[in-house]
Design a protein around this motif. Structure first.
Motif, PDB file in Angstrom:
ATOM      1  N   ALA A 415       1.791  -2.475 -33.387  1.00 24.85           N
ATOM      2  CA  ALA A 415       1.742  -1.532 -34.039  1.00 24.85           C
ATOM      3  C   ALA A 415       2.003  -1.750 -35.597  1.00 24.85           C
ATOM      4  O   ALA A 415       1.392  -1.155 -36.375  1.00 24.85           O
ATOM      5  CB  ALA A 415       2.974  -0.460 -33.619  1.00 24.85           C
ATOM      6  N   ARG A 433       3.134   5.219 -41.182  1.00 21.14           N
ATOM      7  CA  ARG A 433       3.455   5.725 -39.759  1.00 21.14           C
ATOM      8  C   ARG A 433       3.366   4.648 -38.783  1.00 21.14           C
ATOM      9  O   ARG A 433       4.428   4.543 -37.964  1.00 21.14           O
ATOM     10  CB  ARG A 433       2.557   6.782 -39.289  1.00 21.14           C
ATOM     11  N   SER A 436       6.496   1.816 -39.327  1.00 21.36           N
ATOM     12  CA  SER A 436       7.589   2.563 -38.985  1.00 21.36           C
ATOM     13  C   SER A 436       7.963   2.433 -37.373  1.00 21.36           C
ATOM     14  O   SER A 436       8.575   2.250 -36.835  1.00 21.36           O
ATOM     15  CB  SER A 436       7.836   3.847 -39.714  1.00 21.36           C
ATOM     16  N   GLU A 437       6.678   2.940 -36.747  1.00 14.19           N
ATOM     17  CA  GLU A 437       6.544   2.861 -35.285  1.00 14.19           C
ATOM     18  C   GLU A 437       6.822   1.456 -34.799  1.00 14.19           C
ATOM     19  O   GLU A 437       7.613   1.302 -34.014  1.00 14.19           O
ATOM     20  CB  GLU A 437       5.356   3.469 -34.672  1.00 14.19           C
ATOM     21  N   ASN A 441      10.177  -0.163 -32.427  1.00 12.78           N
ATOM     22  CA  ASN A 441      10.069  -0.909 -31.114  1.00 12.78           C
ATOM     23  C   ASN A 441      10.684  -2.167 -31.198  1.00 12.78           C
ATOM     24  O   ASN A 441      11.201  -2.871 -30.458  1.00 12.78           O
ATOM     25  CB  ASN A 441       8.521  -0.845 -30.922  1.00 12.78           C
TER      26      ASN A 441
END
Length: 804
Positions: A415, A433, A436-437, A441
């Motif tokens: 990601a 976005r 950050s995701e 994780n």
């Protein structure tokens, strides 16, 4: 005397009693020196001296010179304040004493640098300095000798062998030689290496005997040998017991491996040339080393292995590929990934004996099963690093298809790579976005160091989006996370202070900007940090530029350019473009024009985010070169309009503000003030919420004139007044002298008092038991009410108003 000569002679204590009675009548003080007391082997003599110490007359002082502690009640004497002790550490020369000895006593003429190096090499050992001085007599290249001065110097060897080694019993000598393979000494470790079982006692005995041994902790559990002594021992071990050395290293490796100290275990396995064991250990250590961002160490270990060992280990090949990518050596990563892929193909096909899957080695079955996803992730990283964005996206998505939902590390990395690909393409909202995701994780996977380091990318993206406050919050939260994890000096923290410095500088607080850079340097230099050393120099160069030191700024940028190493982040602000801007400020137009030619830039270029900063710099060069050429100005304005539209479409507010400023300056250069104020007003409207300052102030006098006109026109009056203060301007209508209206609240005064200290933002928040966002709100209100733009100015203004 008659009593001593009588038959039979009186007991020692009786004779001492008579002697002490005689001494007590003496009218003067004197000193009795017992030299080489370590040579005493008779316990009766120890008892006699103990009696002497117990009944010592006040005018008598006893000095015992010995290489080991005498068998006396030292602790009782020490507790009673009757004992003065000088140990080997007390007798070592300081740097100043070493300089005086070497240059004045020994007649040498050494530089301060040479003396420091020699003092460090000998650790202040006086005999070592003297032996070094003797060795330097008549030599021409003294610095070269000092660099090579080691335990194989014949004077050092002869001294330590004759004075120390040859005087030891065989078992002690063997202990010294065999443990010389160790950088650190610990009782159980020494037992494992020597095959004995009294290592701890032996180390304590060596310390008490003032051997060349240095304690490394207060509990006297870990020690090391004096560097020169350790080198002499190593030389003799290689001479006396060369066949034993590999076995000693293997024993040390096994002990460290059992205790989870992989770095030491691997080092000794390599020293023993037990390469299969070293490879096993590297694979076992990989996860922890990856979490703590120690890829450079892993790379060193792997490259010490024979190539044939690596080729037969697919897991190790993949780890090798990542280590290369992580340190910027992109070229070799592709071959390592291909090696691993060949083994995966062979493991499911009929193969020849030369390529049989049975030759394949690995120690972790689970890690081997994960290899397809791991390889896809590293291929995505390779593609990102080489600028192949479609491939980076393809392989990142492949990772998400291959790995399970609970594999947080690989999914997080994929990601994050998608976020970097979007960043490179200029889609910053999607970049933020996805990255950050990914970092969320990665943090779930326990890779806190990676999550902390990810703050740099997230903040950079926010800065491009024009969200300075959010970028600062990310940096501060990253530092808080590092502190909470007990790793305030982890890889990445030094870089975050650099980022905070850039933000403070942009918001007009040059003092805070300098403090952050100093803190980064404090954290960085002892640990080989920051991760991106060129950034420190860029940040300092921009401060120098804001202070008017253009030559100093240019020198720092040249250093930064030399230290730049590409990585996975897109290089959206090339150092060469920053240099071109300084050349313009220095009126060195030909060099700036040479940069334009070298980069192949023109106003007809297709626009791409990766070149946006360079294109904005091109516009600056053109405006500087043709200030009165109307046709050229119009062409440049058309180019700026294209740039502005592209930045606005993608929400790149940071670039948009600068482009609008250049449009305003271009119109102003033509004397068209009304046309200039329109883009200026738009720039001010975008910049005010984030309190941009230097992006305006660094434009100099033309911008000051524009802001005066904006003030007169009632455009963003409060913000313009603050900007005029950064120029030292009063502004029309006494903008900078306007009395403060609304008074500070009590809570704001509490904040202001802490702003006066050296506490950082997070520390102030903790002191007041508020969140960083709440502190931010209070600080903004204080700045607005006091009409300032940094904490030092706020304190000064409050003191002037007696409002503290």
């Amino acid at each position: 005397m008659r009593a001593i000569q009588s038959q039979p002679p009186p007991e020692a204590e009786s004779m001492l009693t008579m002697l002490l009675n005689e001494i007590s009548t003496m009218p003067f003080e004197f000193v009795l020196v017992l030299d080489d007391y370590h040579a005493v082997g008779d316990r009766q003599i120890d008892h006699t001296i103990a009696f002497l110490v117990e009944h010592l007359p006040t005018q008598m002082h006893l000095v015992i010179a010995t290489r080991e502690n005498p068998q006396l009640s030292l602790s009782r004497l020490r507790a009673g304040g009757h004992l003065t002790e000088l140990h080997d550490t007390d007798l070592r020369f300081t740097a100043g004493e070493a300089a005086e000895f070497l240059n004045q006593v020994m007649g040498l003429h050494l530089s301060a640098e040479d003396i420091d190096a020699l003092e460090h090499r000998t650790e202040g050992w006086i005999a070592g300095l003297q032996l070094a001085a003797l060795s330097m007599q008549g030599r021409k290249d003294i610095p070269a000798f000092i660099r090579s001065f080691a335990g194989d110097n014949r004077y050092i060897v002869d001294y330590l062998v004759e004075e120390v080694l040859q005087r030891q019993p065989a078992d002690v000598r063997n202990f010294l030689l065999q443990t010389s393979i160790l950088d650190r000494l610990h009782g159980p470790l020494c037992d494992a290496v020597t095959g004995q079982n009294e290592g701890a006692a032996r180390l304590q005995s060596l310390e008490q005997g003032s051997f060349f041994i240095v304690p490394l902790d207060d509990r006297r559990q870990w020690y090391r040998y004096h560097h020169l002594f350790g080198e002499v021992l190593s030389i003799h071990l290689r001479t006396d017991q060369p066949d034993l050395i590999p076995e000693l290293h293997r024993r040390a490796s096994e002990w460290y491996g059992r205790h989870g100290s992989y770095a030491e275990a691997i080092g000794h396995a390599l020293a023993a040339e037990d390469f299969p064991r070293a490879a096993d250990l590297i694979e076992q250590a990989w996860a922890a080393m990856r979490r703590s961002r120690q890829e450079s160490a892993v790379l060193g270990w792997i490259e010490a292995l024979p190539k044939e060992i690596i080729r037969h280990r697919p897991v190790l090949s993949v780890e090798y590929a990542w280590a290369l990518l992580a340190v910027g050596q992109v070229e070799g990563a592709e071959e390592r990934l291909r090696d691993a892929e060949r083994w995966l193909e062979n493991s499911s096909l009929d193969t020849t004996p030369e390529t049989s899957a049975t030759d394949m080695c690995y120690v972790d079955e689970e890690e081997f099963r994960r290899l397809p996803g791991t390889i896809a992730g590293y291929r995505a990283a390779y593609a990102q690093a080489t600028g192949d964005i479609p491939a980076a996206i393809f392989y990142s998505k492949r990772v998400l298809d291959l790995v399970p939902a609970d594999d947080h590390l690989r999914r997080g990395a994929a990601a994050a790579l998608l976020g970097l690909a979007a960043w490179t393409s200029g889609d910053l909202q999607e970049a933020y976005r996805m990255f950050s995701e990914g970092m969320a994780n990665v943090r779930r996977a326990g890779n806190i160091s990676d999550a902390i380091g990810g703050s740099i990318a997230l903040s950079d993206i926010n800065i491009a989006l024009g969200r300075l406050r959010q970028a600062m919050d990310i940096f501060q939260n990253g530092l808080l996370l590092a502190a909470e994890m007990g790793t305030p000096e982890t890889r990445g923290t030094a870089d975050m202070y650099i980022g905070m410095s850039e933000l403070s500088r942009e918001q007009g607080d040059l003092d805070a900007a300098m403090q952050h850079l100093h803190r980064s340097q404090e954290l960085g230099e002892p640990m080989g940090l920051p991760q991106y050393p060129y950034r420190w120099r860029v940040a300092m160069a921009r401060i120098r530029q804001s202070q008017g030191d253009l030559d100093g700024a240019l020198e720092l940028l040249q250093e930064a350019e030399q230290r730049y190493v590409g990585d996975f982040f897109p290089n959206v602000r090339p150092v060469s473009a920053l240099k071109a801007r300084v050349w313009l400020a220095l009126n060195r137009w030909s060099e700036a024009a040479g940069w334009v030619h070298e980069q192949g830039l023109s106003t007809s270029d297709d626009l791409h985010y990766l070149r946006e900063f360079e294109h904005i710099t091109l516009a600056r060069v053109l405006l500087h070169r043709h200030p009165s050429n109307l046709a050229q100005i119009q062409e440049t304005l058309g180019f700026l309009e294209r740039l502005s539209q592209a930045a606005a479409d993608s929400g790149r507010t940071g670039s948009q503000i600068e482009i609008l400023i250049l449009q305003a300056l271009a119109h102003h250069s033509q004397g068209d003030m009304s046309s200039a104020l329109a883009p200026l007003e738009r720039a001010l409207t975008l910049a005010e919420p984030e309190r941009y300052v230097r992006i305006f102030a660094d434009e100099g006098q033309p911008m000051a004139a524009l802001l005066e006109a904006a003030w007169n026109g009632g455009i963003c009056p409060n913000y313009v007044r603050l900007l005029l203060l950064s120029f030292g301007k009063e502004g029309s209508g006494s903008a900078a002298k306007k009395a403060v209206g609304e008074p500070l609240s009590e809570r704001e005064r509490d904040v202001l008092r802490l702003l006066k200290t050296d506490l950082s933002g997070p520390e102030i928040a903790r002191e007041l038991h508020v969140s960083l966002n709440t502190l931010r709100t209070h600080t903004k209100n204080i700045y607005d009410k006091l009409e300032v733009n940094n904490r030092r100015a706020a304190v000064r203004r409050a003191e002037e108003l007696d409002d503290l």
